[in-house]
Motif scaffolding. Sequence first.
Motif, PDB file in Angstrom:
ATOM      1  N   PHE A  21      44.126  40.198  31.257  1.00 44.49           N
ATOM      2  CA  PHE A  21      43.645  39.357  30.162  1.00 44.49           C
ATOM      3  C   PHE A  21      43.120  40.203  29.014  1.00 44.49           C
ATOM      4  CE2 PHE A  21      39.910  37.331  28.208  1.00 44.49           C
ATOM      5  CZ  PHE A  21      40.568  36.314  27.527  1.00 44.49           C
ATOM      6  N   PHE A  22      42.309  41.221  29.324  1.00 42.65           N
ATOM      7  CA  PHE A  22      41.778  42.079  28.265  1.00 42.65           C
ATOM      8  C   PHE A  22      42.876  42.890  27.589  1.00 42.65           C
ATOM      9  CE2 PHE A  22      37.501  41.715  30.375  1.00 42.65           C
ATOM     10  CZ  PHE A  22      36.948  40.969  29.337  1.00 42.65           C
ATOM     11  N   TRP A  23      43.909  43.292  28.338  1.00 45.89           N
ATOM     12  CA  TRP A  23      45.042  43.989  27.734  1.00 45.89           C
ATOM     13  C   TRP A  23      45.772  43.085  26.751  1.00 45.89           C
ATOM     14  CZ3 TRP A  23      50.271  42.844  27.989  1.00 45.89           C
ATOM     15  CH2 TRP A  23      51.118  43.800  27.440  1.00 45.89           C
ATOM     16  N   ALA A  24      45.999  41.825  27.139  1.00 39.47           N
ATOM     17  CA  ALA A  24      46.676  40.886  26.252  1.00 39.47           C
ATOM     18  C   ALA A  24      45.816  40.580  25.023  1.00 39.47           C
ATOM     19  CB  ALA A  24      47.001  39.600  27.002  1.00 39.47           C
ATOM     20  N   LEU A  25      44.520  40.511  25.198  1.00 40.40           N
ATOM     21  CA  LEU A  25      43.619  40.267  24.079  1.00 40.40           C
ATOM     22  C   LEU A  25      43.633  41.444  23.107  1.00 40.40           C
ATOM     23  CD1 LEU A  25      41.530  38.118  23.198  1.00 40.40           C
ATOM     24  CD2 LEU A  25      39.810  39.480  24.356  1.00 40.40           C
ATOM     25  N   LYS A  26      43.665  42.656  23.635  1.00 45.51           N
ATOM     26  CA  LYS A  26      43.667  43.847  22.785  1.00 45.51           C
ATOM     27  C   LYS A  26      44.987  44.001  22.031  1.00 45.51           C
ATOM     28  CE  LYS A  26      44.448  48.020  24.167  1.00 45.51           C
ATOM     29  NZ  LYS A  26      44.469  49.311  24.801  1.00 45.51           N
ATOM     30  N   ASN A  27      46.095  43.575  22.617  1.00 47.90           N
ATOM     31  CA  ASN A  27      47.404  43.735  21.999  1.00 47.90           C
ATOM     32  C   ASN A  27      47.808  42.565  21.106  1.00 47.90           C
ATOM     33  OD1 ASN A  27      48.010  46.289  22.975  1.00 47.90           O
ATOM     34  ND2 ASN A  27      48.677  45.460  24.936  1.00 47.90           N
ATOM     35  N   GLY A  28      46.908  41.632  20.841  1.00 48.58           N
ATOM     36  CA  GLY A  28      47.177  40.579  19.870  1.00 48.58           C
ATOM     37  C   GLY A  28      47.984  39.407  20.388  1.00 48.58           C
ATOM     38  N   GLN A  29      47.971  39.146  21.668  1.00 48.91           N
ATOM     39  CA  GLN A  29      48.751  38.040  22.212  1.00 48.91           C
ATOM     40  C   GLN A  29      48.165  36.680  21.849  1.00 48.91           C
ATOM     41  OE1 GLN A  29      51.682  38.283  23.956  1.00 48.91           O
ATOM     42  NE2 GLN A  29      51.563  40.422  23.349  1.00 48.91           N
ATOM     43  N   PHE A  30      46.881  36.624  21.505  1.00 47.80           N
ATOM     44  CA  PHE A  30      46.223  35.355  21.215  1.00 47.80           C
ATOM     45  C   PHE A  30      45.832  35.235  19.746  1.00 47.80           C
ATOM     46  CE2 PHE A  30      45.035  36.516  25.616  1.00 47.80           C
ATOM     47  CZ  PHE A  30      45.750  35.537  26.268  1.00 47.80           C
ATOM     48  N   ASP A  31      46.430  36.023  18.859  1.00 46.69           N
ATOM     49  CA  ASP A  31      46.047  36.010  17.456  1.00 46.69           C
ATOM     50  C   ASP A  31      46.478  34.739  16.737  1.00 46.69           C
ATOM     51  OD1 ASP A  31      44.797  38.390  17.632  1.00 46.69           O
ATOM     52  OD2 ASP A  31      46.411  39.574  16.738  1.00 46.69           O
ATOM     53  N   ASP A  32      47.700  34.267  16.957  1.00 51.29           N
ATOM     54  CA  ASP A  32      48.229  33.119  16.225  1.00 51.29           C
ATOM     55  C   ASP A  32      48.917  32.160  17.193  1.00 51.29           C
ATOM     56  OD1 ASP A  32      48.952  31.475  14.155  1.00 51.29           O
ATOM     57  OD2 ASP A  32      50.673  32.670  13.557  1.00 51.29           O
ATOM     58  N   PRO A  33      48.166  31.349  17.950  1.00 55.73           N
ATOM     59  CA  PRO A  33      48.813  30.468  18.914  1.00 55.73           C
ATOM     60  C   PRO A  33      49.570  29.307  18.270  1.00 55.73           C
ATOM     61  CG  PRO A  33      46.468  30.084  18.917  1.00 55.73           C
ATOM     62  CD  PRO A  33      46.718  31.258  18.020  1.00 55.73           C
ATOM     63  N   ASP A  34      49.184  28.883  17.065  1.00 55.13           N
ATOM     64  CA  ASP A  34      49.865  27.755  16.423  1.00 55.13           C
ATOM     65  C   ASP A  34      51.053  28.191  15.580  1.00 55.13           C
ATOM     66  OD1 ASP A  34      48.136  25.890  17.488  1.00 55.13           O
ATOM     67  OD2 ASP A  34      46.711  26.116  15.830  1.00 55.13           O
ATOM     68  N   GLY A  35      51.097  29.430  15.177  1.00 57.76           N
ATOM     69  CA  GLY A  35      52.171  29.894  14.302  1.00 57.76           C
ATOM     70  C   GLY A  35      53.541  29.793  14.938  1.00 57.76           C
ATOM     71  N   ALA A  36      53.666  30.205  16.178  1.00 57.57           N
ATOM     72  CA  ALA A  36      54.969  30.161  16.842  1.00 57.57           C
ATOM     73  C   ALA A  36      55.413  28.718  17.072  1.00 57.57           C
ATOM     74  CB  ALA A  36      54.903  30.902  18.174  1.00 57.57           C
ATOM     75  N   ALA A  37      54.473  27.824  17.305  1.00 56.92           N
ATOM     76  CA  ALA A  37      54.835  26.423  17.524  1.00 56.92           C
ATOM     77  C   ALA A  37      55.353  25.782  16.236  1.00 56.92           C
ATOM     78  CB  ALA A  37      53.628  25.651  18.045  1.00 56.92           C
TER      79      ALA A  37
END
Length: 70
Positions: A21-37
């Motif tokens: 979870f912390f790796w995904a947070l550091k690599n920007g996986q949760f930066d724009d959850p609505d943009g891809a949708a």
Amino acid sequence: MSLLLLIPLSIGLGLIGLCAFFWALKNGQFDDPDGAAWRIIPPHHPLEMEGKPDDKLAPDTQDGNARRGL
């Protein structure tokens, strides 16, 4: 005896999940959850609401009141 194996195993798996979870947070996986949708919805294609003129079940495409349900 089985608790001596299961408790450290569950703590280890929990730590692996927390690290992931912390790796995904550091690599920007949760930066724009609505943009891809919203990127998959084309803004320039309006929805077709009327049927063909010869379609008996569709509302009358020539009558403006039929679109509003009047």
